[in-house]
Design a protein around this motif. Sequence first.
Motif, PDB file in Angstrom:
ATOM      1  N   ARG A 240       0.823  -1.201   0.000  1.00  0.00           N
ATOM      2  CA  ARG A 240       0.000   0.000   0.000  1.00  0.00           C
ATOM      3  C   ARG A 240       0.861   1.257   0.000  1.00  0.00           C
ATOM      4  NH1 ARG A 240      -4.838   1.111   4.379  1.00  0.00           N
ATOM      5  NH2 ARG A 240      -5.535   3.085   3.506  1.00  0.00           N
ATOM      6  N   HIS A 265      -6.055  -8.346  -6.179  1.00  0.00           N
ATOM      7  CA  HIS A 265      -5.733  -7.508  -5.042  1.00  0.00           C
ATOM      8  C   HIS A 265      -5.030  -6.233  -5.465  1.00  0.00           C
ATOM      9  CE1 HIS A 265      -3.176  -6.301  -1.591  1.00  0.00           C
ATOM     10  NE2 HIS A 265      -4.376  -6.319  -1.044  1.00  0.00           N
ATOM     11  N   LEU A 268      -7.587  -3.716  -6.663  1.00  0.00           N
ATOM     12  CA  LEU A 268      -8.292  -3.035  -5.580  1.00  0.00           C
ATOM     13  C   LEU A 268      -7.412  -1.958  -4.952  1.00  0.00           C
ATOM     14  CD1 LEU A 268     -10.931  -3.070  -4.007  1.00  0.00           C
ATOM     15  CD2 LEU A 268      -9.819  -4.562  -2.358  1.00  0.00           C
ATOM     16  N   LEU A 269      -6.156  -2.305  -4.792  1.00  0.00           N
ATOM     17  CA  LEU A 269      -5.192  -1.381  -4.198  1.00  0.00           C
ATOM     18  C   LEU A 269      -5.107  -0.106  -5.026  1.00  0.00           C
ATOM     19  CD1 LEU A 269      -3.514  -2.186  -1.728  1.00  0.00           C
ATOM     20  CD2 LEU A 269      -1.593  -2.556  -3.252  1.00  0.00           C
ATOM     21  N   CYS A 272      -8.369   2.025  -4.882  1.00  0.00           N
ATOM     22  CA  CYS A 272      -8.532   2.811  -3.660  1.00  0.00           C
ATOM     23  C   CYS A 272      -7.591   4.000  -3.628  1.00  0.00           C
ATOM     24  CB  CYS A 272      -8.302   1.927  -2.439  1.00  0.00           C
ATOM     25  SG  CYS A 272      -9.615   0.747  -2.218  1.00  0.00           S
ATOM     26  N   ARG A 275      -8.833   6.676  -5.913  1.00  0.00           N
ATOM     27  CA  ARG A 275     -10.002   7.300  -5.319  1.00  0.00           C
ATOM     28  C   ARG A 275      -9.606   8.311  -4.264  1.00  0.00           C
ATOM     29  NH1 ARG A 275     -14.023   3.942  -5.360  1.00  0.00           N
ATOM     30  NH2 ARG A 275     -15.158   4.078  -7.304  1.00  0.00           N
ATOM     31  N   ARG A 276      -8.669   7.892  -3.461  1.00  0.00           N
ATOM     32  CA  ARG A 276      -8.272   8.776  -2.370  1.00  0.00           C
ATOM     33  C   ARG A 276      -7.685  10.068  -2.917  1.00  0.00           C
ATOM     34  NH1 ARG A 276      -4.638   6.897   2.534  1.00  0.00           N
ATOM     35  NH2 ARG A 276      -3.496   5.917   0.867  1.00  0.00           N
ATOM     36  N   THR A 298     -19.572  -4.074  -9.643  1.00  0.00           N
ATOM     37  CA  THR A 298     -20.389  -3.384  -8.655  1.00  0.00           C
ATOM     38  C   THR A 298     -19.796  -2.030  -8.304  1.00  0.00           C
ATOM     39  OG1 THR A 298     -20.929  -5.537  -7.733  1.00  0.00           O
ATOM     40  CG2 THR A 298     -21.457  -3.642  -6.401  1.00  0.00           C
ATOM     41  N   THR A 299     -18.511  -1.887  -8.456  1.00  0.00           N
ATOM     42  CA  THR A 299     -17.847  -0.645  -8.067  1.00  0.00           C
ATOM     43  C   THR A 299     -18.239   0.484  -9.004  1.00  0.00           C
ATOM     44  OG1 THR A 299     -15.981  -1.325  -9.414  1.00  0.00           O
ATOM     45  CG2 THR A 299     -15.845  -1.765  -7.057  1.00  0.00           C
ATOM     46  N   TRP A 300     -17.816   1.628  -8.631  1.00  0.00           N
ATOM     47  CA  TRP A 300     -18.047   2.775  -9.497  1.00  0.00           C
ATOM     48  C   TRP A 300     -16.745   3.494  -9.712  1.00  0.00           C
ATOM     49  CZ3 TRP A 300     -17.982   8.190  -9.096  1.00  0.00           C
ATOM     50  CH2 TRP A 300     -18.574   8.851 -10.200  1.00  0.00           C
ATOM     51  N   THR A 302     -17.302   0.743 -12.893  1.00  0.00           N
ATOM     52  CA  THR A 302     -17.039  -0.688 -13.039  1.00  0.00           C
ATOM     53  C   THR A 302     -15.704  -0.867 -13.746  1.00  0.00           C
ATOM     54  OG1 THR A 302     -18.216  -0.680 -15.133  1.00  0.00           O
ATOM     55  CG2 THR A 302     -19.488  -1.248 -13.163  1.00  0.00           C
TER      56      THR A 302
END
Lengths: 362, 362
Positions: A240, A265, A268-269, A272, A275-276, A298-300, A302
């Motif tokens: 991370r 994984h 996803l990392l 996020c 996004r941050r 499902t995410t936004w 997708t």
Amino acid sequence: MPQGDSRQNPRQNPRRATIHDVARKAGVSTATVSKVMRGIATVKPANADRVREAVAALDYRIDPLASGLRGENRRIIGAIVPDLESPFFGALVTGLERAAEESGYHMIVASSRESEAREADLVARMNDWRVSGTILVPVRSERGPGARQLKALGMQAVLVDRVSPDDRYDTVTADNYAASAAVADLLIGAGHRHILLHGATRNSEAMRMRIGGFEARAHALDPTVRIDTRVTDDTREVQRQAISAYFDTHTGAARPSAVYSLSQHATLLVLCELRRRAVAIPDEIALVGFDDADWMQTTWPTITAVAQPVATMAKAAVAVLLARVERRSTSFPVSRLEPCRMILRESASAHHALSRRARRGG
Amino acid sequence: MPQGDSRQNPRQNPRRATIHDVARKAGVSTATVSKVMRGIATVKPANADRVREAVAALDYRIDPLASGLRGENRRIIGAIVPDLESPFFGALVTGLERAAEESGYHMIVASSRESEAREADLVARMNDWRVSGTILVPVRSERGPGARQLKALGMQAVLVDRVSPDDRYDTVTADNYAASAAVADLLIGAGHRHILLHGATRNSEAMRMRIGGFEARAHALDPTVRIDTRVTDDTREVQRQAISAYFDTHTGAARPSAVYSLSQHATLLVLCELRRRAVAIPDEIALVGFDDADWMQTTWPTITAVAQPVATMAKAAVAVLLARVERRSTSFPVSRLEPCRMILRESASAHHALSRRARRGG
DNA sequence: TACAAAAAGTAAATCGTTTTATCCAGATCG
DNA sequence: CGATCTGGATAAAACGATTTACTTTTTGTA
């Protein structure tokens, strides 16, 4: 201690019917019953019927243990995967189980828990069971202790997923190389010239293919393309921080316009982290992930991802193995490379990238 | 016939050593070898040594099939789970496998693929193997066909996870009820008075407990609390629309100040929906999820979740089962309720909620 | 030293099938 | 009519261990 009455013991089942009970009831020999059970034709229809009646009346079922003991082929296949907690291997095992059952085989599953030592041990254990054949997903590659053990014990086996085609083993893998090349096509074709390649462990064969396939095609399409490869083998927290540090030092013009992440994984990392930082996907940066997951739709937004043909791989692995086991095939090892599918969603698409380039040009 | 016949078939492994080979080489009887292998003491040290030498020299290993055939206890335990693709059951199976191995048992795993019919069939199949005992995670509850089949066949079994304590079976479950009550404590205690309870299927026993535990405690703490329960059993897409519709119709003052989502997937769904609507977590809305996942510590914000004690449950299930099998325990069924752990992260915490309330008050 | 008891060892039965070798009654044939 | 097949059936021998029911040795005690 309850003693004496052994037939209808309430706790213990009334002794299960054996093939002898059936034979007696039907008035034939056990050999005949055995033939009927296994669908062998040389039995007079009348007798076969009486056997079937007796079987039904007694609720007789073959004991697979005793059944396997005599014959050469015990009709068991062993499956060894590095890990049962990941949805990918879970799905693989489910597929293997289904395919094995359809061919009338039992399956024994075991997890090597990402340990090569345990992997070799499990192979030996499968050999103890005298399995008909073994399906091995090695922890690292076809050169690990598991594969060596298979050879040493002279076992029939198919290596799956974390291997490259090899001339000593039958193999079945997703075509990681071609899939990554297709990602390169998509991203380069959409005009991206600075791309982050982000992933987890470099250890496994599959991972090497994913990286190699992308780099080769990307450079072939445009030798000037800039590819930042950030692959770490470290703990979650370190990963991370690493990705965070990367975007700290690559801002503004230095920021890549696309990311290709090499595992669920990793995807996803990255998601996020972007996004941050409020980096807009796909407008400011495109994202493609290797290995599809439920949550990606499902995410936004997708997420565009490479889906592995896990069901196909499972079916193929069992088919290849049984071809050797049952038909005693002794031909050269086969290497099946199952094609992946790219699922275009919002995070990266040819359409969107074009409009982006257009905007730039204008 | 097999005299000095040790032909080394090139394709087939040199016929594996049997217990007879070992006995001959060590100059003792097979019974003695058997004793040594199973660690039975009544054997002269000198003989034991020679047996061990022979075992090493011949690479002898017990054939678990043949070994199980005779004895009452075949040292196999069967495990049936509804699904192998979810990380939770994957982890559970991994734990079961580990615990079984530690006690010297083999394990046979099978997935019922969420089908109750298949569940009953698998139980019968386990009985064919004459397993020592079975660990069953029923598709729905302890009243399903699988459990009935267990009773009908007089098998030893432990029911795990999707069951409530029952006086006919040993059971091991996470304490869903208490965990949900703890979530109620957290959220009500932090001042939330309007909470969305959002989840997937209402079918399983576990899900009922999660809902019941929350509602009971919440109402006990404050009878005026408003709880919107939105539980659907539908497809992914329908679920997505449902949650979206909910937030469309519950805006402004009508919007709940906290969400308790009842499954991993539900949590992700809510998270994405709130993100899309740019609702700040936890400042505008708090989020607690049931069932922890890796990614929850990677997202932004990180997510407060109830972690199930999966390793403990696995260990307990095997322990309970083996207690019955080996010690022939015949006492009342035991019901183990393993406590969950709440992992406080950024999306909801007592600390944060307090400051939030303070802000409101001021 | 003698004898009973305990320890150690073994031949053989057993587990529930499959497989092999054999047998038998008809059918076919010369 | 005798010889040869042949489709069905079966008794018995595996399979590779464990366990039982003895037998033989060793140990302990009087």
